[in-house]
Design a protein around this motif. Structure first.
Motif, short mmCIF file in Angstrom:
data_model
loop_
_atom_site.label_atom_id
_atom_site.label_comp_id
_atom_site.label_asym_id
_atom_site.label_seq_id
_atom_site.Cartn_x
_atom_site.Cartn_y
_atom_site.Cartn_z
N THR A 76 0.73 -1.17 -0.09
CA THR A 76 0.20 0.19 0.05
C THR A 76 0.90 1.42 -0.11
O THR A 76 0.22 2.29 -0.39
CB THR A 76 -1.00 0.07 1.24
OG1 THR A 76 -0.23 -0.43 2.41
CG2 THR A 76 -2.08 -0.75 1.20
N GLU A 77 2.23 0.94 0.26
CA GLU A 77 2.93 2.31 0.20
C GLU A 77 3.66 2.41 -1.02
O GLU A 77 4.41 3.37 -1.09
CB GLU A 77 3.99 2.27 1.59
CG GLU A 77 3.19 2.47 2.81
CD GLU A 77 4.05 2.12 3.97
OE1 GLU A 77 5.18 1.70 3.81
OE2 GLU A 77 3.42 2.01 4.97
N MET A 78 3.58 1.53 -2.02
CA MET A 78 4.33 1.55 -3.21
C MET A 78 3.66 2.19 -4.34
O MET A 78 2.33 2.12 -4.41
CB MET A 78 4.74 0.08 -3.49
CG MET A 78 5.64 -0.73 -2.59
SD MET A 78 5.98 -2.34 -3.01
CE MET A 78 7.04 -2.01 -4.39
N ASP A 79 4.01 2.56 -5.14
CA ASP A 79 3.43 3.15 -6.49
C ASP A 79 2.83 1.91 -7.13
O ASP A 79 3.35 1.02 -7.51
CB ASP A 79 4.42 4.01 -7.16
CG ASP A 79 3.54 4.42 -8.68
OD1 ASP A 79 3.04 5.21 -8.74
OD2 ASP A 79 4.00 3.66 -9.62
N GLN A 80 1.25 1.98 -7.52
CA GLN A 80 0.85 0.89 -8.11
C GLN A 80 1.36 0.48 -9.32
O GLN A 80 1.78 -0.98 -9.28
CB GLN A 80 -0.84 1.03 -8.40
CG GLN A 80 -1.78 0.87 -7.15
CD GLN A 80 -3.08 1.33 -7.81
OE1 GLN A 80 -3.28 1.73 -9.09
NE2 GLN A 80 -3.99 1.17 -7.00
N SER A 81 1.80 1.41 -10.33
CA SER A 81 2.27 0.75 -11.42
C SER A 81 3.64 0.08 -11.46
O SER A 81 3.98 -0.87 -11.97
CB SER A 81 2.29 2.18 -12.45
OG SER A 81 0.89 2.25 -12.87
N GLU A 82 4.46 0.67 -10.52
CA GLU A 82 5.79 0.22 -10.08
C GLU A 82 5.77 -1.13 -9.54
O GLU A 82 6.38 -1.99 -10.03
CB GLU A 82 6.37 1.28 -9.19
CG GLU A 82 7.81 1.41 -9.69
CD GLU A 82 8.40 2.35 -8.99
OE1 GLU A 82 9.18 2.43 -8.01
OE2 GLU A 82 8.01 3.91 -9.05
N LEU A 83 4.56 -1.10 -8.56
CA LEU A 83 4.65 -2.50 -8.21
C LEU A 83 4.43 -3.56 -9.03
O LEU A 83 4.75 -4.65 -9.05
CB LEU A 83 3.66 -2.62 -6.66
CG LEU A 83 2.98 -3.62 -6.27
CD1 LEU A 83 3.93 -4.13 -5.17
CD2 LEU A 83 1.65 -3.50 -5.62
N ARG A 84 3.19 -3.35 -9.78
CA ARG A 84 2.79 -4.35 -10.93
C ARG A 84 3.87 -4.65 -11.97
O ARG A 84 3.88 -5.62 -12.32
CB ARG A 84 1.57 -3.61 -11.61
CG ARG A 84 0.43 -3.66 -10.79
CD ARG A 84 -0.76 -2.96 -11.24
NE ARG A 84 -1.86 -2.75 -10.17
CZ ARG A 84 -2.79 -1.90 -10.41
NH1 ARG A 84 -2.60 -1.21 -11.24
NH2 ARG A 84 -3.74 -1.92 -9.54
N ARG A 85 4.65 -3.60 -12.32
CA ARG A 85 5.68 -4.02 -13.21
C ARG A 85 6.69 -4.84 -12.68
O ARG A 85 7.54 -5.48 -13.42
CB ARG A 85 6.17 -2.74 -13.77
CG ARG A 85 5.23 -1.95 -14.70
CD ARG A 85 5.54 -0.40 -15.00
NE ARG A 85 4.63 0.23 -15.48
CZ ARG A 85 4.77 1.45 -15.97
NH1 ARG A 85 5.78 2.16 -15.99
NH2 ARG A 85 3.62 2.10 -16.47
N GLY A 86 6.77 -4.78 -11.36
CA GLY A 86 7.83 -5.78 -10.71
C GLY A 86 7.24 -6.95 -10.21
O GLY A 86 7.97 -7.92 -9.80
#
Ligand SMILES: Nc1ncnc2c1ncn2[C@@H]1O[C@H](COP(=O)(O)OP(=O)(O)OP(=O)(O)O)[C@@H](O)[C@H]1O
Ligand SMILES: [Mg+2]
Lengths: 371, 224
Positions: A76-86
């Motif tokens: 919840t503290e991460m950028d959504q798109s960044e999280l998903r790309r990882g």
């Protein structure tokens, strides 16, 4: 900000999801830890919250309460798109982009991450090879592939940017059992090389047992019934629901997980060529059979009926028949049992390549189950 | 047959007026092109609004539906006092009639994109804009182009009506032909105007179809 972390790659802490307008939660206070490099399989009846759980990990769905930590960071503290790309993501319906070629589909995340052309192309070739597709499929569109091939492209696309974590929702759901089994074998093979941390969803308990380092059995309402390595679960189901879900052939399923390598082999009614006929009579009596086999060191020479001893002066001069019921030590006890029950011999000979190691009877195998 | 044709068609007139015919064809195409281009731009914006805020879809279709239902003659008559006998007047009318068809097709096309494809895209880290332009719009293209074809054929027919406000492309010949209906030149003009207008509609329709084919190679190559 530093979160308190254990060494689990993915950690769910009392995660609850209640969809608006529903009476009961879809996932209820679920806590799970998935160690790095392991495959955790979520399994359970339709509607028990498997997909919901998976989608909360990459935040396609936001939990109502609870905490999810991936690689030490609260999602919840991460950028959504960044999280998903990882995070590699294989959805239940594959979801390939129909207007993009296979190569372009695989390149999806590398493109989002801004990789250059050369690196992306190299990666595409590599992945096409890894998931065992033909290089000439590179420029085809998804509609021009079979179901099994599409599923492989889905996996390749999820692997493209080499994410440490993969979420897979029924990745082998849409293909027939034979293709599915082949894909599962390939997948395990791949995982041995790549060591990803994987959360895989299925409603097929056999797939869960085959693929999972750990299996989480969920019940309707998103209730976790048991979370354990499959062989532990098969030996000791936590409750009646789990036992029922594992099926009445639980023992057999467990045999499927136990390698022959770890079993205690038997001597069997086997004698050396130099043995006295008396020795042959003795081992036949010991095992309660009317035949015996002859082995010299690591070579199993063959077998003969007990009656052959009546006319022959010694064991060496008896004509032997080849011993046909055999199994490789790399197989499972289930396969050994199958070898026994589908032949007329009461025992299967176990080999490591050409080397004879010993015998396994149905009796011996059944004793291995309870250990 | 020949007699009838000779009574109505003045071949000599056609030969003498090729330049003017060509000019009007060009004007017809320009009026149609502008109407479709502007119509598409407005429709995309309104469709995007409708997709983003679902509740706006009903008022949007209601408004464009009303525009669509106004008789074209009445619309031009209403506009002339405001914008005069200008291309602007013609285009306001023409554009108005494309909106309903285009918006409906854009929204239907984008709604028709399978949810699993969108989920895969979002799940891999696509943002909203990227999703719209790289996934939804391309996949909706066949439906959108289908709408464009209907709008194009409708507009080509409607352009002739703008002859009444001094534009009209091929409609110019039809209008002038009506004014001298009982001469061979008059009937020739009506015939030429009508015939070429139909031919234009067919050519543009086929052209858009070919364009769609070229833009969506993935939609045709199927295994079975
Ligand atoms: N968007 C939603 N709104 C309301 N309820 C939902 C929503 N999505 C899922 N549910 C409900 O939540 C429960 C869990 O759904 P979920 O999709 O996680 O099940 P699943 O275990 O993946 O099932 P399956 O094996 O059929 O894929 C179901 O009862 C479902 O009806
Ligand atoms: Mg599901």
């Amino acid at each position: 900000m530093v979160s308190p972390v254990s060494d689990a790659m993915i950690r769910l802490e009392a995660v609850t999801k209640q969809y608006p307008g529903t009476m009961t939660p879809a996932v209820d206070e679920l806590s799970l830890e998935i160690p790095e490099g392991e495959i955790a399989v979520l399994v359970g009846p339709s509607g028990c919250g498997k997909t919901t759980t998976l989608k909360m990990i990459n935040r396609l769905i936001e939990p109502t309460s609870g905490e999810i930590v991936v690689a030490g960071e609260r999602v919840t503290e991460m950028d959504q798109s960044e999280l998903r790309r990882g995070i590699g993501y294989v959805i239940q319906q594959i979801g390939l982009f129909p207007h993009r070629t296979i190569a372009e589909n695989i390149a999806t995340v590398p493109k989002l991450l801004g990789w250059d052309k050369a690196r992306t192309n190299e990666r595409i070739d590599e992945l096409i090879d890894v998931v065992q597709l033909e290089p000439e499929m590179r420029d085809r569109y998804p509609a021009e592939l079979s179901g099994g091939q599409r599923q492989r492209v889905g996996v390749a696309r999820a692997l493209a940017a080499d994410p440490p974590v993969m979420l897979m929702d029924e990745p082998f759901g849409a293909v027939d059992p034979i293709v599915r089994s082949a894909l599962q074998d390939q997948f395990l093979d791949l995982q041995h090389r790549l060591n990803k941390t994987i959360v895989l969803v299925t409603h097929d308990i056999d797939e869960a047992i085959k693929l999972g380092d750990r299996v989480a059995i969920l019940n309707v309402g998103g209730i976790l019934e048991q979370y354990a390595p499959p062989s532990d679960m098969l030996r000791e189901p936590a409750n009646a629901f789990v036992a029922d879900f594992l099926g009445s052939d639980r023992g057999l399923k467990r045999l499927g997980l136990l390698p022959i390598r770890n079993a205690n082999l038997e001597m069997g009614p086997v004698v050396a060529p130099t043995a006295h006929p008396q020795d042959a009579h003795r081992v036949m009596e010991q095992y309660g059979v009317d035949w015996f086999a002859v082995a010299e060191g690591k070579r199993l020479l063959g077998w003969a009926p007990g009656t052959a001893l009546e006319t022959a002066p010694d064991v060496r001069s008896i004509p032997l028949q080849p011993y046909r019921t055999r199994i490789d030590v790399g197989s499972t006890l289930k396969e050994a049992l199958d070898a026994v029950v589908s032949s007329r011999a009461p025992m299967t000979a176990v080999f490591d390549g050409d080397d004879y190691l010993g015998m396994l009877s149905a009796d011996r195998i059944s004793r291995e189950i309870v250990q | 047959m020949t007699l009838v044709a000779e009574a109505f068609v003045d071949w000599g007139w056609i030969g003498d007026n090729l330049d003017e015919i060509w000019d009007k064809v060009a004007e017809h195409l320009v009026l149609t092109g502008i109407a479709l281009g502007v119509g598409l731009a407005i429709s995309l914006a309104l469709a995007a609004l409708a997709l983003r805020f679902r509740r706006s879809y009903t008022p949007i279709t209601w408004m464009t539906g009303t525009l669509y239902s106004i008789p074209s003659l009445a619309l031009f008559a209403f506009l002339v006092p405001i914008t005069g006998f200008t291309t602007l007047t013609a285009e306001i009318g023409l554009v108005s009639y494309t909106l309903l068809i285009l918006i409906r097709n854009i929204v239907a096309g984008i709604d028709g994109v399978p949810p699993d494809i969108k989920e895969a895209a979002v799940g891999m880290g696509y943002g909203r804009l990227r999703l719209f332009f790289e996934i939804e719009l391309p996949l909706a293209l066949p439906v959108i182009v289908a709408g464009m074809r209907i709008a194009a054929v409708t507009t080509i027919g409607l352009v002739t009506v703008t002859a009444l406000i001094g534009k009209g492309g091929l409609g110019f010949f039809i209008l002038r032909g009506l004014q001298r209906f009982f001469s061979t030149v008059g009937s020739t003009e009506i015939l030429i105007g009508t015939l070429l207008s139909v031919v234009l509609a067919v050519i543009v329709d086929v052209g858009l179809l070919l364009l769609e084919r070229a833009l969506t190679p993935w939609a045709r190559r199927k295994v079975a």
